[in-house]
Design a protein around this motif. Structure first.
Motif, PDB file in Angstrom:
ATOM      1  N   LEU A  97       0.902  -1.206  -0.059  1.00  0.00           N
ATOM      2  CA  LEU A  97      -0.129   0.045  -0.022  1.00  0.00           C
ATOM      3  C   LEU A  97       0.833   1.366  -0.009  1.00  0.00           C
ATOM      4  O   LEU A  97       1.724   1.407   0.841  1.00  0.00           O
ATOM      5  N   GLY A  98       0.570   2.198  -1.015  1.00  0.00           N
ATOM      6  CA  GLY A  98       1.292   3.381  -1.135  1.00  0.00           C
ATOM      7  C   GLY A  98       2.364   3.423  -1.789  1.00  0.00           C
ATOM      8  O   GLY A  98       3.221   4.402  -1.910  1.00  0.00           O
ATOM      9  N   THR A  99       2.837   2.443  -2.486  1.00  0.00           N
ATOM     10  CA  THR A  99       3.886   2.084  -3.233  1.00  0.00           C
ATOM     11  C   THR A  99       4.093   3.282  -4.373  1.00  0.00           C
ATOM     12  O   THR A  99       5.160   3.815  -4.616  1.00  0.00           O
ATOM     13  N   LEU A 100       3.048   3.432  -5.211  1.00  0.00           N
ATOM     14  CA  LEU A 100       3.107   4.219  -6.248  1.00  0.00           C
ATOM     15  C   LEU A 100       3.101   5.748  -5.577  1.00  0.00           C
ATOM     16  O   LEU A 100       3.853   6.449  -6.590  1.00  0.00           O
ATOM     17  N   ASN A 101       2.261   5.795  -4.520  1.00  0.00           N
ATOM     18  CA  ASN A 101       2.242   7.411  -4.196  1.00  0.00           C
ATOM     19  C   ASN A 101       3.582   7.749  -3.540  1.00  0.00           C
ATOM     20  O   ASN A 101       3.758   8.893  -3.412  1.00  0.00           O
ATOM     21  N   SER A 102       4.462   6.697  -3.103  1.00  0.00           N
ATOM     22  CA  SER A 102       5.798   7.008  -2.895  1.00  0.00           C
ATOM     23  C   SER A 102       6.823   7.609  -3.857  1.00  0.00           C
ATOM     24  O   SER A 102       7.779   8.177  -3.696  1.00  0.00           O
ATOM     25  N   LEU A 103       6.353   7.303  -4.972  1.00  0.00           N
ATOM     26  CA  LEU A 103       7.313   7.694  -6.339  1.00  0.00           C
ATOM     27  C   LEU A 103       7.218   9.196  -6.551  1.00  0.00           C
ATOM     28  O   LEU A 103       5.860   9.654  -6.597  1.00  0.00           O
ATOM     29  N   SER A 104       7.910   9.987  -7.000  1.00  0.00           N
ATOM     30  CA  SER A 104       7.998  11.309  -7.596  1.00  0.00           C
ATOM     31  C   SER A 104       7.405  11.034  -8.946  1.00  0.00           C
ATOM     32  O   SER A 104       7.316  10.181  -9.533  1.00  0.00           O
ATOM     33  N   GLY A 105       7.080  12.293  -9.388  1.00  0.00           N
ATOM     34  CA  GLY A 105       6.792  12.258 -11.020  1.00  0.00           C
ATOM     35  C   GLY A 105       7.697  11.866 -11.884  1.00  0.00           C
ATOM     36  O   GLY A 105       7.198  11.022 -12.685  1.00  0.00           O
ATOM     37  N   SER A 106       8.826  12.222 -11.814  1.00  0.00           N
ATOM     38  CA  SER A 106      10.008  11.575 -12.746  1.00  0.00           C
ATOM     39  C   SER A 106       9.929  10.198 -12.536  1.00  0.00           C
ATOM     40  O   SER A 106      10.292   9.331 -13.387  1.00  0.00           O
ATOM     41  N   GLU A 107       9.943   9.637 -11.216  1.00  0.00           N
ATOM     42  CA  GLU A 107      10.011   8.174 -10.876  1.00  0.00           C
ATOM     43  C   GLU A 107       9.043   7.363 -11.479  1.00  0.00           C
ATOM     44  O   GLU A 107       8.998   6.333 -12.081  1.00  0.00           O
ATOM     45  N   GLN A 108       7.512   7.825 -11.611  1.00  0.00           N
ATOM     46  CA  GLN A 108       6.627   7.275 -12.006  1.00  0.00           C
ATOM     47  C   GLN A 108       6.705   7.340 -13.728  1.00  0.00           C
ATOM     48  O   GLN A 108       6.352   6.331 -14.289  1.00  0.00           O
ATOM     49  N   LEU A 109       7.305   8.405 -14.258  1.00  0.00           N
ATOM     50  CA  LEU A 109       7.538   8.284 -15.655  1.00  0.00           C
ATOM     51  C   LEU A 109       8.555   7.109 -15.837  1.00  0.00           C
ATOM     52  O   LEU A 109       8.437   6.567 -16.808  1.00  0.00           O
ATOM     53  N   GLN A 110       9.533   7.051 -15.275  1.00  0.00           N
ATOM     54  CA  GLN A 110      10.614   6.076 -15.499  1.00  0.00           C
ATOM     55  C   GLN A 110       9.901   4.623 -15.182  1.00  0.00           C
ATOM     56  O   GLN A 110      10.261   3.586 -15.997  1.00  0.00           O
ATOM     57  N   LEU A 111       8.924   4.562 -14.345  1.00  0.00           N
ATOM     58  CA  LEU A 111       8.522   3.058 -14.069  1.00  0.00           C
ATOM     59  C   LEU A 111       7.653   2.748 -15.409  1.00  0.00           C
ATOM     60  O   LEU A 111       7.745   1.686 -15.916  1.00  0.00           O
ATOM     61  N   VAL A 112       6.731   3.601 -15.931  1.00  0.00           N
ATOM     62  CA  VAL A 112       6.048   3.449 -17.172  1.00  0.00           C
ATOM     63  C   VAL A 112       6.944   3.407 -18.394  1.00  0.00           C
ATOM     64  O   VAL A 112       6.658   2.063 -19.001  1.00  0.00           O
ATOM     65  N   GLN A 113       7.982   4.067 -18.306  1.00  0.00           N
ATOM     66  CA  GLN A 113       9.054   3.788 -19.595  1.00  0.00           C
ATOM     67  C   GLN A 113       9.615   2.652 -19.253  1.00  0.00           C
ATOM     68  O   GLN A 113       9.995   1.991 -20.503  1.00  0.00           O
ATOM     69  N   PHE A 114       9.753   2.040 -18.388  1.00  0.00           N
ATOM     70  CA  PHE A 114      10.349   0.616 -18.055  1.00  0.00           C
ATOM     71  C   PHE A 114       9.529  -0.658 -18.613  1.00  0.00           C
ATOM     72  O   PHE A 114       9.981  -1.568 -19.007  1.00  0.00           O
ATOM     73  N   HIS A 115       8.203  -0.139 -19.064  1.00  0.00           N
ATOM     74  CA  HIS A 115       7.375  -1.063 -19.577  1.00  0.00           C
ATOM     75  C   HIS A 115       7.180  -0.961 -21.007  1.00  0.00           C
ATOM     76  O   HIS A 115       6.357  -1.596 -21.563  1.00  0.00           O
TER      77      HIS A 115
END
Length: 246
Positions: A97-115
Motif C-alpha cells: 500500500l502506498g508504493t506508487l504514491n511514494s514515487l515522484s513524478g519523474s520516478e513514475q515516468l521511469q516506471l512506465v517507460q520501463f514497460h
C-alpha cells in the motif's frame, strides 16, 4: 430494303441501351476489397487497454506521465514500432500500500517507460532477444533498468532483478508497428526498488497441538486453596508424630 436497315438500326439501338444499363448497375467494389477502405487511423494505446477492461491503474499512469501521447505520436511519425508490457489492476494490487504514491513524478515516468521497448517485438522475437533488453527508461547495460527475457516451450518470462513476471496474453498485435502484451506483475526496475515492494502472502497460523505449550509465568500471588492444602498436610504429619511419641 429501307425497312431492313431501320430494323437493324433499331436492334443495335436497343442492344446499346441494354449494355449501358447493365454497366451502370454493376456492383461496386466492396470496402473489404478496396485499399482506400482499410482503416489507416492512428493507433490509440488507451483505447486498446480500455477494450480489455482491467487496466485502470496502468491507464492512469500512462495519462499522468504523458506516455500515452508520446507512444501514439511516435507510432504515427516513425516506422520503428513499439512493444508495451501492460500489467493489469491485479498486478498493481500485489504492491504494498502506498508504493506508487511514494514515487515522484519523474520516478513514475521511469516506471512506465520501463514497460515500453522502443521497437516492435513479436513473441518469437522476444524468445530470441539478446539480454538485457533495452527499454525507454534508460540504458539497461548499467543494471539500473535491466530487463531480461527468458522463454520456455509454453511461456515468456521477464526478470528485472526485483520481480519475475510472465506474459499471460497478447492484447494487440499489428506486425511491425505495435505489440501489447499483458504481464502478471508490475515490472519494477532495480533503480527505483532496491528491495521488492511486493506484499508477502499471509502466513498461516500454526496449529496448536499442545506440544509447544509453555507453562504460564508465575504472577507472585499464592492461591488460597494451596495454603489450606498445605496446612492440612502439616497437621496430619504433626498428629502422626504425636501418636508415635505417646
Amino acid at each position: 430494303m429501307k425497312q431492313v436497315i431501320h430494323f437493324s438500326f433499331l436492334i443495335f439501338f436497343i442492344f446499346f441501351i441494354c449494355c449501358t444499363a447493365t454497366s451502370a448497375q454493376a456492383p461496386a467494389e466492396s470496402p473489404a476489397e478496396s485499399p482506400a477502405a482499410v482503416p489507416s487511423g492512428p493507433i490509440k494505446i488507451i483505447a486498446i487497454l480500455k477494450k480489455s477492461g482491467h487496466f485502470t491503474t496502468f491507464i492512469r499512469l500512462l495519462k499522468n506521465t504523458d506516455m500515452a501521447e508520446q507512444v501514439n505520436g511516435q507510432l504515427k511519425k516513425t516506422n520503428i514500432g513499439r512493444t508495451i508490457f501492460a500489467p493489469p489492476d491485479s498486478g498493481f494490487s500485489d504492491l504494498k500500500l502506498g508504493t506508487l504514491n511514494s514515487l515522484s513524478g519523474s520516478e513514475q515516468l521511469q516506471l512506465v517507460q520501463f514497460h515500453v521497448i522502443p521497437a516492435y517485438l513479436s513473441v518469437l522475437q522476444l524468445q530470441t532477444a539478446t539480454n538485457p533488453v533495452h527499454t525507454v527508461a534508460g540504458d539497461s547495460n548499467e543494471g539500473d533498468f535491466q530487463l531480461n527475457v527468458t522463454s520456455s516451450s509454453t511461456q515468456v518470462n521477464i526478470t528485472t532483478g526485483v520481480v519475475n513476471a510472465t506474459i499471460t496474453d497478447t492484447l494487440f498485435n499489428e506486425n511491425g508497428r505495435l505489440a501489447v502484451y499483458q504481464v502478471d506483475h508490475v515490472l519494477l526496475p532495480l533503480k527505483l526498488f532496491g528491495t521488492s515492494p511486493l506484499t508477502p502472502p499471509p502466513s498461516k497460523p500454526e496449529k496448536d497441538d499442545g506440544l509447544n505449550a509453555t507453562a504460564p509465568a508465575s504472577s507472585g500471588v499464592v492461591d488460597p486453596n494451596c495454603q489450606v492444602t498445605a496446612a492440612i498436610s502439616v497437621g496430619v504429619a504433626v498428629a502422626a508424630l504425636f501418636s508415635l511419641w505417646l
